[in-house]
Design a protein around this motif. Structure first.
Motif, PDB file in Angstrom:
ATOM      1  N   ASN A 178      23.231 -17.325   5.408  1.00  0.00           N
ATOM      2  CA  ASN A 178      23.298 -18.559   6.179  1.00  0.00           C
ATOM      3  C   ASN A 178      24.350 -19.484   5.576  1.00  0.00           C
ATOM      4  O   ASN A 178      24.408 -19.667   4.362  1.00  0.00           O
ATOM      5  CB  ASN A 178      21.949 -19.279   6.187  1.00  0.00           C
ATOM      6  N   THR A 195      13.899 -20.260   4.502  1.00  0.00           N
ATOM      7  CA  THR A 195      14.617 -20.631   5.718  1.00  0.00           C
ATOM      8  C   THR A 195      16.122 -20.494   5.553  1.00  0.00           C
ATOM      9  O   THR A 195      16.857 -20.549   6.529  1.00  0.00           O
ATOM     10  CB  THR A 195      14.307 -22.076   6.123  1.00  0.00           C
ATOM     11  N   VAL A 225      13.598 -17.154   9.558  1.00  0.00           N
ATOM     12  CA  VAL A 225      14.281 -17.856  10.652  1.00  0.00           C
ATOM     13  C   VAL A 225      15.724 -17.368  10.741  1.00  0.00           C
ATOM     14  O   VAL A 225      16.292 -16.872   9.755  1.00  0.00           O
ATOM     15  CB  VAL A 225      14.253 -19.387  10.466  1.00  0.00           C
ATOM     16  N   ASN A 226      16.300 -17.493  11.954  1.00  0.00           N
ATOM     17  CA  ASN A 226      17.698 -17.122  12.190  1.00  0.00           C
ATOM     18  C   ASN A 226      18.015 -15.731  11.642  1.00  0.00           C
ATOM     19  O   ASN A 226      18.958 -15.536  10.873  1.00  0.00           O
ATOM     20  CB  ASN A 226      18.638 -18.166  11.584  1.00  0.00           C
ATOM     21  N   PRO A 272      15.393 -16.643  16.440  1.00  0.00           N
ATOM     22  CA  PRO A 272      15.228 -17.992  15.883  1.00  0.00           C
ATOM     23  C   PRO A 272      14.158 -18.104  14.804  1.00  0.00           C
ATOM     24  O   PRO A 272      14.399 -18.692  13.742  1.00  0.00           O
ATOM     25  CB  PRO A 272      14.865 -18.840  17.109  1.00  0.00           C
ATOM     26  N   GLU A 273      12.966 -17.560  15.060  1.00  0.00           N
ATOM     27  CA  GLU A 273      11.901 -17.731  14.079  1.00  0.00           C
ATOM     28  C   GLU A 273      10.810 -16.680  14.290  1.00  0.00           C
ATOM     29  O   GLU A 273      10.424 -16.375  15.407  1.00  0.00           O
ATOM     30  CB  GLU A 273      11.283 -19.132  14.179  1.00  0.00           C
ATOM     31  N   GLU A 289      20.555 -13.349  17.104  1.00  0.00           N
ATOM     32  CA  GLU A 289      19.807 -13.962  16.020  1.00  0.00           C
ATOM     33  C   GLU A 289      18.444 -14.376  16.547  1.00  0.00           C
ATOM     34  O   GLU A 289      18.356 -15.086  17.555  1.00  0.00           O
ATOM     35  CB  GLU A 289      20.536 -15.178  15.447  1.00  0.00           C
ATOM     36  N   PRO A 301      19.466 -12.185  11.791  1.00  0.00           N
ATOM     37  CA  PRO A 301      20.487 -11.466  12.561  1.00  0.00           C
ATOM     38  C   PRO A 301      20.094 -10.005  12.788  1.00  0.00           C
ATOM     39  O   PRO A 301      19.653  -9.312  11.874  1.00  0.00           O
ATOM     40  CB  PRO A 301      21.726 -11.561  11.661  1.00  0.00           C
ATOM     41  N   ASP A 358      26.537 -24.114  12.847  1.00  0.00           N
ATOM     42  CA  ASP A 358      25.447 -24.009  13.819  1.00  0.00           C
ATOM     43  C   ASP A 358      25.526 -22.727  14.638  1.00  0.00           C
ATOM     44  O   ASP A 358      24.510 -22.087  14.931  1.00  0.00           O
ATOM     45  CB  ASP A 358      25.462 -25.219  14.755  1.00  0.00           C
ATOM     46  N   HIS A 359      26.740 -22.364  15.016  1.00  0.00           N
ATOM     47  CA  HIS A 359      26.903 -21.176  15.871  1.00  0.00           C
ATOM     48  C   HIS A 359      28.357 -20.772  15.843  1.00  0.00           C
ATOM     49  O   HIS A 359      29.254 -21.607  15.734  1.00  0.00           O
ATOM     50  CB  HIS A 359      26.484 -21.496  17.309  1.00  0.00           C
ATOM     51  N   ASN A 363      28.351 -15.423   6.354  1.00  0.00           N
ATOM     52  CA  ASN A 363      27.918 -15.029   7.688  1.00  0.00           C
ATOM     53  C   ASN A 363      28.948 -14.081   8.272  1.00  0.00           C
ATOM     54  O   ASN A 363      30.149 -14.339   8.176  1.00  0.00           O
ATOM     55  CB  ASN A 363      27.738 -16.251   8.593  1.00  0.00           C
TER      56      ASN A 363
END
Length: 505
Positions: A417, A412, A335-336, A377-378, A375, A338, A422-423, A497
């Motif tokens: 991360n 995950t 997930v997420n 998502p999944e 990114e 990059p 969140d962003h 990150n």
């Protein structure tokens, strides 16, 4: 700009067989309105060739990408790019090029499967915009033609928009190029015969009926009526919809029995773009047709197309330098994820595709971004994936992309991360100096450091972070004079990150 011969079309043509029984048709109706505008332009310009400066005229296009009410079954943007590339290749030698002024997403089943229905037409009129050439991309047009064929595309002269069926949105069909010809006052070379089948056992009539319109049948003798018969061009020979009655089939030279009203054998131009001969290796436009297109583009009614726009770049390199993940890298997470690559000169956007197969035709995820980073998502756990980046701008869509691979993990959260972050983005990016903001959206308190590194990994700026939940704009001022690529890193006890920063000269 390189010049490409007007007829380069590696295609089955707009009339390609969809299967053994079905043939495709252009569904443009009310062509008398097209002829009226052609004659109006001739009167306004006194039927003289408009001076060609050699400068390219850029025409704005609005693509309406239509899905059903639930947002399903929309055409792939990749195919739109291919179609747009092909359109520009065809019209390049006319010094006319098209750029994507807007992409409009519409979720409406009436337009999607029956745009000519009363409701479909109303919805199209509401969606149509006065800032460019409107092209609606739909699943099916509907409305069976004589002989079991289907409509692949059409132009509406009354409302000035085009519709193209989804299976014609690709890099080899000439359907859109044909409909754009209608948009710029070109009727079919066989105009008038759309509802009449030529019968060699009977004398050729002097007129044919198309709905309530009576159309003069064109003679072979150019001194007779070529300026007010059929398509109203004298350098396109008579054609009585003979593409459907060609003894040799396809685009082979017509050897059939057709004769004009004087009894003179007819020799149509098989590879004219506005004809119905199929599977030509290339299609062409006559000089008078080209003149008509330029006259229409310079007319008062087309002033909304003449914006004086120029492209950010006329060509873009196909060679994208991927940064991360590295090729065949094994990731910890699924997930997420990059994906990062270097900015490509001339590109203002990037089409990013991720799939389990290198044909990108299985479970493809598609992203369009203005930044050289996304990114995902999944994805599936512990699977091999292919990804590729295709750079483009509103004009240049002919680039290709090579792919790289990575394998997802089963976690995950990884060291990449940051919990509670969140962003975040860098604004602006690229930046013409060392001054910018890091904009962070947090859902929980964050304590850590924000740092800037050069390509050699040297830390050139840092500051501490003590953030509460919410949005934060952190100013950064770098005391540097060198342009190039840098990296902005956020590090906490939960992870790291990183974003790429581009400083322009």
């Amino acid at each position: 700009m390189s010049k490409i011969f007007i007829g380069i079309i590696f295609t089955l043509g707009i009339l390609n067989f969809l299967d053994a029984q079905q043939m495709g048709f252009c569904g443009t109706e009310d062509q008398h309105l097209i002829i009226e505008r052609l004659q109006e332009n001739r009167a306004n310009f006194k039927d003289k060739l408009q001076a060609r400066t050699g400068n390219t005229q850029y025409v704005p296009v609005i693509y309406h990408m239509v899905a059903d009410n639930a947002g399903n079954d929309r055409v792939d943007f990749r195919d739109v790019m291919e179609m747009h590339c092909f359109l520009n290749q065809f019209y390049d030698s006319l010094d006319i090029q098209f750029y994507i002024a807007e992409l409009n997403m519409i979720d409406n089943s009436s337009i999607h499967t029956d745009p000519r229905s009363p409701n479909g037409q109303v919805r199209i009129r509401l969606a149509r915009k006065n800032t460019g050439m409107n092209i609606f991309l739909v699943k099916t047009i509907g409305g069976s033609q004589t002989g079991g064929g289907i409509t692949l595309g059409y132009y509406s002269p009354a409302d000035d928009y085009l519709v193209v069926q989804q299976n014609q949105v690709n890099g080899y069909s000439s359907t859109l190029a044909h409909e754009v010809g209608h948009f710029f006052t070109l009727a079919h070379t066989f105009y008038g015969w759309e509802a009449t089948t030529y019968d060699p056992t009977k004398p050729t009539p002097k007129t044919v009926s198309l709905g309530s319109v009576l159309v003069n049948v064109e003679y072979v003798d150019r001194s007779k009526n070529c300026h007010n018969a059929a398509d109203n061009f004298c350098d396109t020979p008579p054609d009585y919809l003979l593409g459907f009655q060609n003894p040799g089939g396809g685009c082979s030279p017509y050897t059939g029995p057709a004769k004009d009203p004087d009894g003179v054998p007819v020799d149509p131009q098989e590879n004219n773009l506005m004809s119905y001969f199929e599977r030509c290796v290339f299609y062409v436009l006559s000089q008078e047709q080209q003149n008509a297109i330029h006259a229409d583009l310079q007319s008062v009614k087309r002033s909304f197309l003449r914006r004086g726009w120029t492209p950010p770049a006329e060509s873009i390199t196909d060679d994208v330098n991927y940064l991360s993940p590295s090729n065949q890298e094994r990731l910890q997470v699924y997930v997420n994820i990059p994906l990062d690559w270097e900015d490509v000169p001339g590109a203002t956007k990037y089409l990013v595709e991720v799939d389990r197969v290198n044909s990108f035709s299985s479970e493809v995820q598609t992203f369009v971004t203005e930044e050289s980073y996304i990114e995902v998502p999944e994805l599936r756990k512990n699977f091999n994936y292919f990804w590729r980046v295709r750079p483009f701008n509103d004009y240049t869509t002919c680039t290709v992309a090579r792919f790289q691979t990575f394998r997802t993990g089963d976690q995950t959260v990884s060291v990449n991360n940051v919990s509670g972050l969140d962003h975040w983005t860098i604004q602006p990016n690229p930046v013409p100096s060392g001054q910018f903001h890091a904009v962070l959206q947090t859902s929980e308190p964050i304590d850590g450091m924000i740092s800037v590194f050069d390509l050699q990994g040297r830390e050139i700026w840092k500051n501490s972070l003590n953030l509460t939940p919410g949005e934060h704009r952190i100013p950064v001022q770098l005391e540097i004079s060198s342009s190039g690529i840098y990296f902005v890193r956020i590090a906490t006890q939960t992870g790291i990150n990183t974003r790429k920063l581009v400083i322009q000269p």
